[in-house]
Design an enzyme around this catalytic site. Structure first.
Site, mmCIF file in Angstrom:
data_model
loop_
_atom_site.group_PDB
_atom_site.id
_atom_site.type_symbol
_atom_site.label_atom_id
_atom_site.label_comp_id
_atom_site.label_asym_id
_atom_site.label_seq_id
_atom_site.Cartn_x
_atom_site.Cartn_y
_atom_site.Cartn_z
ATOM 1 N N ASP A 91 0.853 -1.198 0.000
ATOM 2 C CA ASP A 91 0.000 0.000 0.000
ATOM 3 C C ASP A 91 0.885 1.242 0.000
ATOM 4 O OD1 ASP A 91 0.760 -0.690 2.724
ATOM 5 O OD2 ASP A 91 -0.540 0.934 3.381
ATOM 6 N N GLU A 156 0.089 -0.809 5.717
ATOM 7 C CA GLU A 156 1.091 -0.266 6.637
ATOM 8 C C GLU A 156 0.865 1.217 6.878
ATOM 9 O OE1 GLU A 156 4.577 1.508 8.333
ATOM 10 O OE2 GLU A 156 3.767 2.018 6.380
HETATM 11 ZN ZN LIG Z 1 6.654 2.392 4.340
#
Ligand SMILES: [Zn+2]
Length: 449
Positions: A91, A156
């Site tokens: 992501d 994340e």
């Molecule tokens: Zn990162």
């Protein structure tokens, strides 16, 4: 297949780079921002394309469902007694202000040896690093000489549930070595292990002095001004030198930061002051640093002559690696309460906390990694601290206490992660791919003198 030597791996990585660059560009084209409100299709596409790339590199792959979050990509390959976990995330941050980008964020563009695009560094370069290392070993050896597990997370940037997943499924993290490829060298060509991460706590402080604004001509003087009271509280967070005093710090032992470079990264003039005393790196890594990150008060535009009845601020405290976060949260909240002047009512609400990490580097895998970095870069590696906290680290350290954790990657300070014009230096990526391939070979019992 050829004999596995430093030079044969170096050659293999060099030959693999054009395809690796093309694969990285392919991933950068997918706007896989997992924040709420962004479309899910690109997130899932990035997961699937990451899975496909690892599968094509000979890994057994799956999309691992994560409760309450996007799937993680898992790939397994190799044999031998050493277990290595390879972490990155697919992501990305939102693109932000499109006008601030020189070229569009999701149209990867090569300029001056750097590949520009959102996620090119953070953290699709981490995916490319692991992919390239596996491919290079497959090409030279025909196999991977360690039990490698790639774990590529999908949330994340928005604080997703992988850390909790790891705590509930400790088997996923059972490894001798864990490579977190979500960081970078302290400068291009300077091999660096990030061995210290600051922790973080924040809190909100509110001052309520009156039920409503009071005309300052009629009541000002004795009427308690909430904004002034809040300013007095906030003023105690740093001393007269600009040092934060809420929790203790300690001296930093690794590589020292350069003040001129630091100013340049910040875009600061040489005659502007830096806050605090003592070595710059202590102030950046191993000592606490407090900031006021939000303030609610009437705006200047339209300000009226009134005594302000209510004001609040959000205060964020970066912590030296290894600091107990609950202790620090209590210290911050107590400090804010105790600093209230004149007996005014203050409400302090604890916010987020993220644990920092001080990483031990005296194990056998670090020896292999330092050797590999030196071979790949032609110079010895350094240890550095980094500001951001990685919540996953604390979870991994909890469930795999025997693992040697390594933070290494291709995001140099010029990568401008989270900002417009994010990029990765492709030669730096090549050196990091080689370093990881060499390290895995050495961990697999090859290449030892
Ligand atoms: Zn990162």
């Amino acid at each position: 297949m050829s004999t596995c030597t430093v030079e044969s791996l170096r050659e293999a990585v060099r030959e693999l780079m054009p395809q690796l660059q093309a694969d990285l560009e392919h991933l950068v084209r997918i706007p896989s921002c997992a924040f709420a409100g962004f479309p899910r299709e690109p997130v899932h596409e990035a997961a699937e394309e990451t899975r496909r790339l690892f599968a094509e590199a000979g890994m057994q792959t799956e999309l691992l469902p994560i409760d309450g979050g996007e799937p993680a990509v898992v790939g397994r390959v190799g044999e031998g007694s050493t277990r290595v976990l390879l972490y990155a995330h697919y992501d990305v941050q939102p693109a932000g202000d499109l006008d601030a980008w020189t070229t569009p964020p999701f149209e990867p563009t090569l300029r001056g040896g750097r590949l520009y695009g959102r996620g090119a560094a953070d953290d699709k370069s981490g995916i490319a690093m692991h992919l390239g290392a596996i491919r290079a070993l497959q090409r030279v050896l025909g196999h991977v000489p360690v039990q490698a597990v790639a774990l590529i997370e999908g949330e994340e940037e928005c604080g997703g549930p992988l850390p909790e997943y790891v705590l509930e499924h400790p088997e996923i993290a059972q490894a001798d070595v864990i490579v977190i490829a979500d960081v970078g060298n302290r400068a291009i060509g300077e091999p660096t292990f990030v061995t210290a991460l600051r922790g973080l706590v924040d809190a909100t402080v509110e001052v309520r002095t009156l039920p409503r604004p009071a005309h300052s001509g009629m009541y000002g003087g004795p009427a308690p001004d909430a904004l002034l009271a809040l300013i007095r509280i906030l003023d105690t967070l740093r001393d007269e030198n600009g040092d934060t005093t809420i929790v203790p710090g300690h001296p930093w032992q690794g590589a020292q930061a350069d003040e001129a470079e630091f100013r340049e990264e910040l875009g600061m003039r040489p005659d502007q002051p830096l806050l605090g005393t003592g070595p710059l790196t202590d102030r950046l890594v191993t000592r606490p640093a407090v900031s006021v990150i939000g303030l609610d008060a009437p705006p200047v535009e339209g300000a009226i002559n009134a005594v302000i009845p209510y004001a609040r601020a959000k205060v964020s405290l970066r912590l030296p690696p290894g600091t107990d976060t609950q202790m620090a949260m209590d210290a911050l909240c107590d400090h804010l309460r105790d600093a209230a002047p004149w007996g005014v009512d203050v409400t302090v609400t604890p916010g987020e906390q993220g644990r920092g990490c001080a990483i031990a580097t005296d194990g056998p895998a670090y020896e292999a990694a330092r050797w590999a970095m030196e071979q790949a870069f032609g110079k010895p590696s350094a240890e550095a601290g980094e500001g951001g906290s990685i919540p996953l680290l604390a979870a991994l350290a909890d469930v795999a206490p025997g693992a040697e954790i390594m933070l290494m990657g291709a995001e140099d300070p010029g990568a401008l992660i989270h900002a417009p014009d994010e990029s990765v230096d492709l030669e730096e990526l090549e050196r990091m791919v080689l370093a990881e391939a060499l390290m895995l070979a050495r961990l697999g019992g090859l290449l030892s003198e």
